[in-house]
Design an enzyme around this catalytic site. Structure first.
Site, PDB file in Angstrom:
ATOM      1  N   LYS A 122      92.369  26.478  -2.571  1.00  0.00           N
ATOM      2  CA  LYS A 122      92.724  27.399  -2.785  1.00  0.00           C
ATOM      3  C   LYS A 122      92.646  27.611  -4.769  1.00  0.00           C
ATOM      4  O   LYS A 122      91.561  26.738  -5.382  1.00  0.00           O
ATOM      5  CB  LYS A 122      94.329  27.459  -2.881  1.00  0.00           C
ATOM      6  CG  LYS A 122      95.157  26.467  -3.468  1.00  0.00           C
ATOM      7  CD  LYS A 122      96.221  25.397  -3.543  1.00  0.00           C
ATOM      8  CE  LYS A 122      96.824  23.951  -4.117  1.00  0.00           C
ATOM      9  NZ  LYS A 122      97.946  24.168  -3.405  1.00  0.00           N
TER      10      LYS A 122
ATOM     11  N   ARG B  18     110.580  23.395  -2.699  1.00  0.00           N
ATOM     12  CA  ARG B  18     110.234  24.472  -3.435  1.00  0.00           C
ATOM     13  C   ARG B  18     109.430  26.014  -2.495  1.00  0.00           C
ATOM     14  O   ARG B  18     110.208  26.641  -2.692  1.00  0.00           O
ATOM     15  CB  ARG B  18     108.626  24.219  -3.763  1.00  0.00           C
ATOM     16  CG  ARG B  18     107.842  24.875  -4.519  1.00  0.00           C
ATOM     17  CD  ARG B  18     105.913  24.091  -5.728  1.00  0.00           C
ATOM     18  NE  ARG B  18     105.551  23.382  -3.943  1.00  0.00           N
ATOM     19  CZ  ARG B  18     104.195  23.603  -4.146  1.00  0.00           C
ATOM     20  NH1 ARG B  18     103.139  22.914  -5.049  1.00  0.00           N
ATOM     21  NH2 ARG B  18     103.735  22.713  -3.212  1.00  0.00           N
TER      22      ARG B  18
ATOM     23  N   TYR C  21      89.744  22.974 -38.463  1.00  0.00           N
ATOM     24  CA  TYR C  21      90.870  23.819 -38.957  1.00  0.00           C
ATOM     25  C   TYR C  21      91.925  22.600 -38.666  1.00  0.00           C
ATOM     26  O   TYR C  21      92.178  21.550 -38.214  1.00  0.00           O
ATOM     27  CB  TYR C  21      91.375  23.852 -37.597  1.00  0.00           C
ATOM     28  CG  TYR C  21      90.778  25.752 -37.350  1.00  0.00           C
ATOM     29  CD1 TYR C  21      90.462  26.815 -38.774  1.00  0.00           C
ATOM     30  CD2 TYR C  21      90.153  25.823 -36.128  1.00  0.00           C
ATOM     31  CE1 TYR C  21      89.815  28.293 -38.222  1.00  0.00           C
ATOM     32  CE2 TYR C  21      89.751  27.197 -36.094  1.00  0.00           C
ATOM     33  CZ  TYR C  21      89.583  27.770 -37.074  1.00  0.00           C
ATOM     34  OH  TYR C  21      89.220  29.322 -36.628  1.00  0.00           O
TER      35      TYR C  21
ATOM     36  N   MET D  78      88.808  27.634 -30.606  1.00  0.00           N
ATOM     37  CA  MET D  78      88.324  28.042 -29.710  1.00  0.00           C
ATOM     38  C   MET D  78      87.466  28.033 -29.227  1.00  0.00           C
ATOM     39  O   MET D  78      87.120  28.250 -27.668  1.00  0.00           O
ATOM     40  CB  MET D  78      89.141  29.459 -29.941  1.00  0.00           C
ATOM     41  CG  MET D  78      88.872  30.467 -28.561  1.00  0.00           C
ATOM     42  SD  MET D  78      89.324  32.609 -29.190  1.00  0.00           S
ATOM     43  CE  MET D  78      90.999  32.128 -29.963  1.00  0.00           C
TER      44      MET D  78
HETATM   45  C1  PLP Z   1      97.866  22.559  -2.906  1.00  0.00           C
HETATM   46  C2  PLP Z   1      97.514  22.066  -1.834  1.00  0.00           C
HETATM   47  C3  PLP Z   1      97.322  21.075  -0.608  1.00  0.00           C
HETATM   48  C4  PLP Z   1      95.865  20.157  -1.455  1.00  0.00           C
HETATM   49  O1  PLP Z   1      96.688  19.300  -1.996  1.00  0.00           O
HETATM   50  P1  PLP Z   1      95.767  18.147  -2.865  1.00  0.00           P
HETATM   51  O2  PLP Z   1      97.195  17.157  -2.943  1.00  0.00           O
HETATM   52  O3  PLP Z   1      94.645  18.175  -3.490  1.00  0.00           O
HETATM   53  O4  PLP Z   1      95.054  17.381  -1.288  1.00  0.00           O
HETATM   54  C5  PLP Z   1      97.766  20.565   0.639  1.00  0.00           C
HETATM   55  N1  PLP Z   1      99.054  21.508   0.635  1.00  0.00           N
HETATM   56  C6  PLP Z   1      99.424  22.420  -0.026  1.00  0.00           C
HETATM   57  C7  PLP Z   1     100.801  22.992   0.671  1.00  0.00           C
HETATM   58  C8  PLP Z   1      99.563  22.706  -1.130  1.00  0.00           C
HETATM   59  O5  PLP Z   1      99.600  23.437  -1.706  1.00  0.00           O
END
Ligand code: PLP
Length: 379
Positions: free
Chosen positions: A36, A138, A264, A312
Site C-alpha cells: 500500500k 478501527r 530563516y 522548503m
Molecule cells: C499496513 C498493514 C499491514 C502491514 O503492517 P507492517 O507493520 O508494516 O508490517 C498489515 N495489515 C494491515 C491490515 C495493514 O493495514
C-alpha cells in the site's frame, strides 16, 4: 550529469531478500506483501513485480487507484486485496481489475452481496475478504457481529469470503498482554469460520506480529515494514536489511570569513572559518522527517550537522569537518551529502533519533522530487 535534486536509491534485491527472510520464518504460512501507499513510498510498480518473481502471490493495497496502477504490474494469478474495501459504485471496477475488497462492516457486506446478486456473479467470480476487530477499534466487524453471521450458516455460505483477517494493535510491544488476548479472540471466531469453510484463509500478523511467535502466523502473514527494511518494534525483533539510500547534491558551498546567521529566523550563528554547504532538498521533500531537529548527514564519509532550519527546498550543513576552510573545491567532482544509508544512517537509526516512526519517515519521501534509482533484484 550534475543533478539538482536528491537521489533515492531503492535496493529491490534487499526488499526481495527481506521478503524471503520473513517467508522462511513463517514457513508454514503464506507470506504476502503489503505494498500500500506505493510500497510505503518506495515504488510499488518496481517492488510488486520483483516480489511476484520471487514467488509472492498475495498483495495488499489501501486505495483503489494505487491498487489499479500497481496491480496491473503483477502476474494474473496474484490475489490483490483492497484494505479500504469497495467504494460504493466501484464494485464492477474492482472485479474487472481482479481486486478483492476487504469488507469491514455489516453494511459493506450487505452492499457487496446485493451488488453481486444484481450482477449475477458467484462468490468465486467476485471474491472478497472479511475483516473483524479484535482490539484495534478501527476497521472490522465487531466480534459479536461476526459470530451472528457465522450462526446464520446459509448467509456465511453465500458470502464465502476467501480470507478472514484481523489486525494487531500493539504487536510492536511483545510484552503487552493485549497481543495474546487479540490472538485468542481471533482464533476463537476464525477457527469456527474455518471449520465451516475449510478453504478460508486466516490472517492476523503484520511484521511485528510475525515475530511474536508461530501461534500468530495463521494461514497468511502480512508484512509491510519488514520488507522495507525497518523494525517497528523498539525491541528490534525483525532481522531486516536496509533498502533505501538517500543523497542530496550540494548546490552551493560558502566558506565564511566573518560571523554569519544561517537560514530563516536567523536561528543559527556560524563563525568565521566554518564551511557551509547548501544541499538540495527540504521539507517539501519530506526531509524534516529524516533529519529531525538535530540532524546530520555524511559528506565524504564525515558526519556533518544540519545548521539552521530546514527550508522548503534546501538544507544547510556545516561541512567544515569534511571540507576544511581554504581547501580547494573541484567543480568536476560534484559534492553530495548522504542522509540515509544502510550503515550508520539506517531508517531505524534515523527514526529512533527523531522519535519518529519508520512508516512516517519513509512515506514522507513519497512527495519528494527525488531522482529514483532501482537496483534490480539478483537473478
Ligand atoms: C499496513 C498493514 C499491514 C502491514 O503492517 P507492517 O507493520 O508494516 O508490517 C498489515 N495489515 C494491515 C491490515 C495493514 O493495514
Amino acid at each position: 550529469m550534475n543533478r539538482t535534486t536528491g537521489t533515492l536509491t531503492v535496493n529491490v534485491a534487499a526488499v526481495v531478500a527481506n521478503w524471503q527472510t520473513v517467508a522462511a520464518h513463517a514457513r508454514n504460512s503464506i507470506t504476502s506483501a503489503v505494498i500500500k501507499a506505493d510500497a510505503y513510498g518506495l515504488g510499488a510498480a518496481h517492488i510488486g513485480p520483483a516480489l511476484y518473481r520471487a514467488g509472492c502471490r498475495h498483495f495488499f493495497f489501501a486505495t483503489l487507484p494505487e491498487a489499479i496502477s500497481a496491480g496491473a504490474t503483477l502476474g494474473a494469478d496474484s490475489h490483490c486485496y483492497l484494505l479500504g474495501g469497495a467504494p460504493a459504485g466501484a464494485e464492477a471496477e474492482l472485479v474487472r481489475h481482479k481486486l478483492q475488497p476487504v469488507l469491514s462492516s455489516l453494511a459493506a457486506i450487505e452492499r457487496w452481496l446485493q451488488w453481486r446478486a444484481s450482477a449475477g456473479l458467484s462468490a468465486e467470480a467476485a471474491p472478497a475478504a472479511v475483516k473483524f476487530d479484535t482490539g484495534m477499534t478501527r476497521f472490522g466487524l465487531a466480534p459479536e457481529q461476526l459470530a451472528a453471521l457465522l450462526d446464520d450458516g446459509a448467509r456465511w455460505a453465500a458470502l464465502a469470503p476467501t480470507l478472514l483477517m484481523s489486525h494487531l494493535a500493539v504487536a510492536d510491544d511483545s510484552r503487552n498482554p493485549q497481543n495474546a488476548r487479540q490472538r485468542d479472540g481471533f482464533f476463537a471466531l476464525a477457527g469456527r469460520a474455518k471449520q465451516m469453510q475449510p478453504s478460508l484463509l486466516l490472517s492476523l500478523a503484520n511484521s511485528c506480529g510475525i515475530y511474536l511467535g508461530r501461534d500468530y502466523h495463521a494461514d497468511l502473514v502480512r508484512p509491510g515494514a519488514a520488507l522495507y527494511g525497518f523494525n517497528p518494534s523498539p525491541q528490534g525483533v525483525a532481522p531486516v536489511t536496509s533498502v533505501a539510500h538517500l543523497s542530496l547534491p550540494v548546490l552551493a558551498v560558502r566558506a565564511l570569513n566573518r560571523p554569519a546567521q544561517v537560514g530563516y529566523g536567523a536561528e543559527h550563528r556560524a563563525a568565521p572559518g566554518q564551511v557551509l554547504a547548501v544541499a538540495a532538498g527540504g521539507y517539501a521533500d519530506g526531509l524534516h522527517r529524516i533529519l529531525g531537529t538535530h540532524g546530520y548527514g555524511l559528506c565524504r564519509g564525515v558526519p556533518v550537522p544540519v545548521v539552521g532550519r530546514v527550508s522548503m527546498d534546501s538544507t544547510v550543513f556545516d561541512v567544515s569537518a569534511a571540507l576544511p576552510h581554504g581547501c580547494p573545491l573541484n567543480d568536476a567532482e560534484p559534492l553530495s551529502i548522504e542522509v540515509m544509508n544502510s550503515d550508520t544512517l539506517t531508517l531505524d537509526a534515523l527514526s529512533q533519533r527523531n522519535h519518529a516512526l519508520g512508516y512516517e519517515v519513509l512515506t514522507s519521501l513519497r512527495s519528494g522530487r527525488y531522482h529514483r534509482v532501482y537496483c534490480p533484484e539478483a537473478l
